[in-house]
Design a protein around this motif. Structure first.
Motif, PDB file in Angstrom:
ATOM      1  N   LEU A  27       0.831  -1.206   0.000  1.00 35.73           N
ATOM      2  CA  LEU A  27       0.000   0.000   0.000  1.00 35.73           C
ATOM      3  C   LEU A  27       0.866   1.257   0.000  1.00 35.73           C
ATOM      4  CD1 LEU A  27      -2.658   1.575   0.266  1.00 35.73           C
ATOM      5  CD2 LEU A  27      -2.479   1.259   2.742  1.00 35.73           C
ATOM      6  N   LEU A  97      -4.978  -2.801   8.908  1.00 33.79           N
ATOM      7  CA  LEU A  97      -5.252  -3.611   7.726  1.00 33.79           C
ATOM      8  C   LEU A  97      -5.587  -5.050   8.091  1.00 33.79           C
ATOM      9  CD1 LEU A  97      -2.595  -2.525   5.066  1.00 33.79           C
ATOM     10  CD2 LEU A  97      -4.773  -1.460   5.686  1.00 33.79           C
ATOM     11  N   GLU A  99      -7.118  -8.723   5.777  1.00 33.44           N
ATOM     12  CA  GLU A  99      -7.243  -9.218   4.405  1.00 33.44           C
ATOM     13  C   GLU A  99      -8.681  -9.503   4.026  1.00 33.44           C
ATOM     14  OE1 GLU A  99      -4.659 -12.215   2.888  1.00 33.44           O
ATOM     15  OE2 GLU A  99      -3.049 -11.679   4.277  1.00 33.44           O
ATOM     16  N   SER A 133      -7.672  -5.115   2.959  1.00 30.35           N
ATOM     17  CA  SER A 133      -6.643  -5.189   1.936  1.00 30.35           C
ATOM     18  C   SER A 133      -6.860  -6.366   0.983  1.00 30.35           C
ATOM     19  CB  SER A 133      -5.285  -5.316   2.641  1.00 30.35           C
ATOM     20  OG  SER A 133      -4.239  -5.445   1.724  1.00 30.35           O
ATOM     21  N   SER A 163      -7.271  -2.290  -2.861  1.00 29.46           N
ATOM     22  CA  SER A 163      -6.191  -3.156  -3.329  1.00 29.46           C
ATOM     23  C   SER A 163      -4.937  -2.317  -3.518  1.00 29.46           C
ATOM     24  CB  SER A 163      -6.555  -3.842  -4.648  1.00 29.46           C
ATOM     25  OG  SER A 163      -5.407  -4.472  -5.212  1.00 29.46           O
TER      26      SER A 163
END
Length: 310
Positions: A27, A97, A99, A133, A163
């Motif tokens: 990121l 963050l 997933e 993320s 993303s």
């Protein structure tokens, strides 16, 4: 006719935190448009906090990419987690963050370590944005279960799927983060400053990145690179040459043999890839000389960690 009042300029610090390998460095590199933080598929690639500065018309966000939050074992791991936790105390807002994606049964399992990390974020009582993320890797239908699984674990100020790999929804994430920063009369850093990482430190990281990428699972993450020479005597504004000498530190003779490879082939490959990346970064030719040295249990010794800036 009255002119429309401009929104206030905002500037501040944001910590990017989360479990290892959740996409923090990807990121940061996407936001900056430069390869400032090294990225590998291996957990715990990031060892220190890395400052990356993003500028827009109405905001400046100083991001801290941090080592992954996890239950640490060993001196190196504990030092890394300590860096991440300390950073939480020094910022204006936190980007946590997790997933995207669900398990085979369609459920989202929030592990004990992730719950602990969220508790550490909550304890700081700062604006906390949940970033989901790697949305490029998960079907859109799985985003809602992820949001549902995490939204009750903390009073998130916002939840934003994105993303870092493709850039999808990153603009929205930046806009959301900017709203939670303090008003400021001026930027905190010069508009042309990208990071606080010295080029010498970036050179060491670029080499370590290639060691991890090229040796895959054969070499544990406890490899380090010590840049002994960074000679800019032949560097010019329009290019020139930088001479760099570095030592790759491993902990066992068997690891040294893997890094060197048959006839020196692996070390040459590592050096070539790192040199190519360094030439793009520095904007000049690079002579990169690498050697490999065994320093047993360096990751367990405070003196070695301090020498390597860890």
């Amino acid at each position: 006719m009255t002119s429309k009042k401009q929104p206030p300029f905002r500037a501040g610090f944001v910590a990017i935190v989360g479990r290892p390998n959740v996409g923090k460095s990807t990121l940061l590199n996407r936001v900056l448009g430069e390869h400032v933080a090294i990225v590998t598929p291996r957990p715990q690639t990031t060892r220190t906090r890395i400052l990356g500065i993003w500028n827009a018309k109405g905001a400046q966000i100083a991001f801290f990419d941090t080592p992954g939050l996890h239950r640490a074992k060993g001196p190196l791991n504990r030092r890394m987690v300590e860096v991440a936790l300390t950073t939480l105390d020094e910022v204006d807002a936190v980007l946590m963050l997790v997933e995207a994606g669900t398990g085979p049964d369609g459920r989202v399992e929030v592990g004990e370590s992730t719950r602990w990390a969220i508790e550490e974020v909550a304890r700081r009582r700062k604006p906390a944005i949940l970033g989901i993320s790697k949305m490029d890797r998960a079907p859109r239908a799985t985003l809602l279960p992820v949001i549902d699984a995490y939204k009750g674990l903390h009073a998130w100020t916002d939840i934003v799927p994105f993303s870092g790999l493709t850039g999808e929804n990153v603009d929205t994430l930046l806009e959301v983060l900017g709203k939670h920063l303090p008003e400021s009369e001026a930027p905190l850093f010069p508009p042309d400053q990208l990071t606080d990482q010295a080029e010498r430190a970036l050179a060491a990281e670029y080499v370590r990145e290639q060691v991890m990428l090229q040796t895959r699972q054969e070499i544990p993450y406890s490899v380090a690179v010590d840049v002994e020479e960074f000679d800019e005597a032949e560097r010019r504004d329009d290019g020139g040459l930088v001479r760099i000498s570095g030592v790759i530190l491993v902990e066992r003779e068997s690891q040294k043999a893997i890094v060197i490879g048959k006839g020196g082939a692996m070390l040459k490959k590592i050096g070539t890839r790192a040199r190519e990346n360094l030439e793009r970064l520095l904007g000049c030719k690079v002579f990169l000389g690498l050697t490999v040295k065994v320093e047993e249990r360096w990751s367990e010794r405070a003196t070695a960690l301090k020498r390597l800036g860890l």
